[in-house]
Design an enzyme around this catalytic site. Structure first.
Site, PDB file in Angstrom:
ATOM      1  N   THR A 262       0.848  -1.194   0.000  1.00  8.38           N
ATOM      2  CA  THR A 262       0.000   0.000   0.000  1.00  8.38           C
ATOM      3  C   THR A 262       0.881   1.239   0.000  1.00  8.38           C
ATOM      4  O   THR A 262       1.967   1.214   0.566  1.00  8.38           O
ATOM      5  CB  THR A 262      -0.828  -0.013   1.317  1.00  8.38           C
ATOM      6  OG1 THR A 262      -1.783  -1.050   1.211  1.00  8.38           O
ATOM      7  CG2 THR A 262      -1.501   1.298   1.613  1.00  8.38           C
TER       8      THR A 262
ATOM      9  N   VAL B  17     -12.423  -5.526   3.557  1.00  7.56           N
ATOM     10  CA  VAL B  17     -11.803  -4.208   3.684  1.00  7.56           C
ATOM     11  C   VAL B  17     -10.623  -4.354   4.643  1.00  7.56           C
ATOM     12  O   VAL B  17     -10.740  -4.974   5.703  1.00  7.56           O
ATOM     13  CB  VAL B  17     -12.812  -3.172   4.236  1.00  7.56           C
ATOM     14  CG1 VAL B  17     -12.114  -1.870   4.583  1.00  7.56           C
ATOM     15  CG2 VAL B  17     -13.921  -2.928   3.213  1.00  7.56           C
TER      16      VAL B  17
HETATM   17  N1  ASP Z   1      -2.632  -3.080   4.129  1.00  9.32           N
HETATM   18  C1  ASP Z   1      -3.245  -3.417   2.875  1.00  9.32           C
HETATM   19  C2  ASP Z   1      -4.492  -4.218   3.137  1.00  9.32           C
HETATM   20  O1  ASP Z   1      -4.519  -5.012   4.048  1.00  9.32           O
HETATM   21  C3  ASP Z   1      -2.362  -4.167   1.955  1.00  9.32           C
HETATM   22  C4  ASP Z   1      -0.885  -3.816   1.974  1.00  9.32           C
HETATM   23  O2  ASP Z   1      -0.459  -2.845   2.488  1.00  9.32           O
HETATM   24  O3  ASP Z   1      -0.078  -4.543   1.470  1.00  9.32           O
HETATM   25  O4  ASP Z   1      -5.424  -4.101   2.385  1.00  9.32           O
END
Ligand code: ASP
Length: 338
Positions: free
Chosen positions: A193, A222
């Site tokens: 992210t 989510v």
């Molecule tokens: N934190 C994000 C989620 O769980 C994914 C990620 O950061 O890799 O949707």
């Protein structure tokens, strides 16, 4: 050796936190905050996102303007299978986007499970500024976006669709510790992210978090990124924190809020991130061995720190002295990344 490892090998990386200065009381903007401001963000693609944010800051924009701009860059300019329009879909082949934005006065907005709308971060900002609410989800978020002039459009790229088709052959939801990007089709890219934090010349803080979430997730899932306190938290009196990795762990621990509260108690950004990682481990010691969790924080003096569960997490730092710095975070588990 995967792309990320090679990339890491090529970069001059420094571990741990950026120590700048600290020690003032916690009420007004800190005159020792970095001259001109500072922007930090998760992962190697954070370098480009930081530069977009920085351009906004030096043009006189606020920290809030800067993080929105940086997140927009990540959502579009870089075709990234984990963020925005190029994101990988869920297990039903549907691309759903999550984003949140927050400023240091506690104003915040978020969207979750948003379909067919580019720039979820800007929709989140409109939620913050134009509604009495904090979060809109799914169809309601989409209707709101359209009412604000966002165009409904199919975002799923042919590459993402191909990756999903390849994934369906195994159809296993198995988050990788660190994503191996740019290896389509049938790639293992299922997380990463953009979490971005900024402090402006007035000492005001803001943060943004944007993602397509875990690839191959259940439809309707989510993660932490749009949840204020989990994927993002900002408080002008203390600092700001954001997260990347398997979002369920951040939600369980109200993790970004936790990092900010630990800084409020006097921890440095790196110590606060480290302690939050320890809590993740204490809550789920077995699961922690096979999933990635990463925290990034900045305090109101502009000090930056990060910590991850597994090595391989990098974060980008941009300020008046250097616009493309990339640092490797310390981690609890070494040698386990992809
Ligand atoms: N934190 C994000 C989620 O769980 C994914 C990620 O950061 O890799 O949707």
């Amino acid at each position: 050796m995967n792309d990320r490892r090679k990339f890491l090998g090529q970069m001059a990386l420094s571990a741990g936190a950026l120590a700048v200065s600290s020690g003032l009381d916690a009420k007004s903007p800190d005159p020792r905050a970095p001259e001109g401001g500072r922007v930090v963000s998760t992962w190697d693609f954070g370098v480009g996102a930081n530069q977009a944010a920085w351009a906004r800051l030096i043009a006189g924009g606020s920290a809030l303007d800067a993080v929105e701009q940086g997140a927009r860059w990540a959502e579009t300019d870089l075709c990234n299978p984990t963020v925005g329009r190029c994101g990988n879909p869920d297990r039903d082949g549907v691309l759903t986007l999550d984003a949140s934005i927050m400023d240091g006065d506690g104003r915040c907005g978020a969207v979750a499970a948003l379909e067919d709308i580019d720039h979820p971060i800007s929709v989140a900002r409109r939620v913050m500024e134009d509604t009495p609410h904090v979060m809109l989800v799914g169809e309601g978020a989409q209707q709101f976006a359209v009412s604000k002039g966002f165009r409904k459009q199919r975002l799923l790229t042919p590459e993402a669709e191909q990756a999903w088709q390849a994934w369906r052959e195994r159809a296993e939801y198995q988050p990788q510790i660190n994503a191996e990007r740019r290896q389509r089709p049938g790639d293992k890219d299922n997380h990463d992210t953009l979490g971005m934090l900024a402090i402006d010349r007035h000492g005001r803080l803001a943060g943004a978090c944007t993602t397509s979430g875990m690839a191959w997730k259940m439809h309707g899932r989510v993660g932490d990124s749009p949840i204020i306190g989990a994927g993002l938290y900002v408080d002008n009196e203390v600092g700001a924190a954001t997260a990347s990795g398997v979002g369920e762990e951040m939600i369980r621990n109200a993790a970004s809020f936790l990092v900010v509260e630990l800084m409020r108690q006097g921890r440095t950004p790196m110590d606060a991130c480290h302690e939050a990682i320890e809590r993740v481990v204490r809550k789920r010691p077995e699961a922690s061995k096979s999933l990635q969790v990463c925290f990034l924080a900045i305090n109101r003096h502009g000090e930056v720190g990060a910590f991850a569960l597994h090595e391989g997490f990098v974060y980008a730092v941009c300020d008046a002295t250097k616009q493309d710095a990339l640092h490797a975070s310390d981690a609890i588990y070494a040698g386990s990344g992809a």
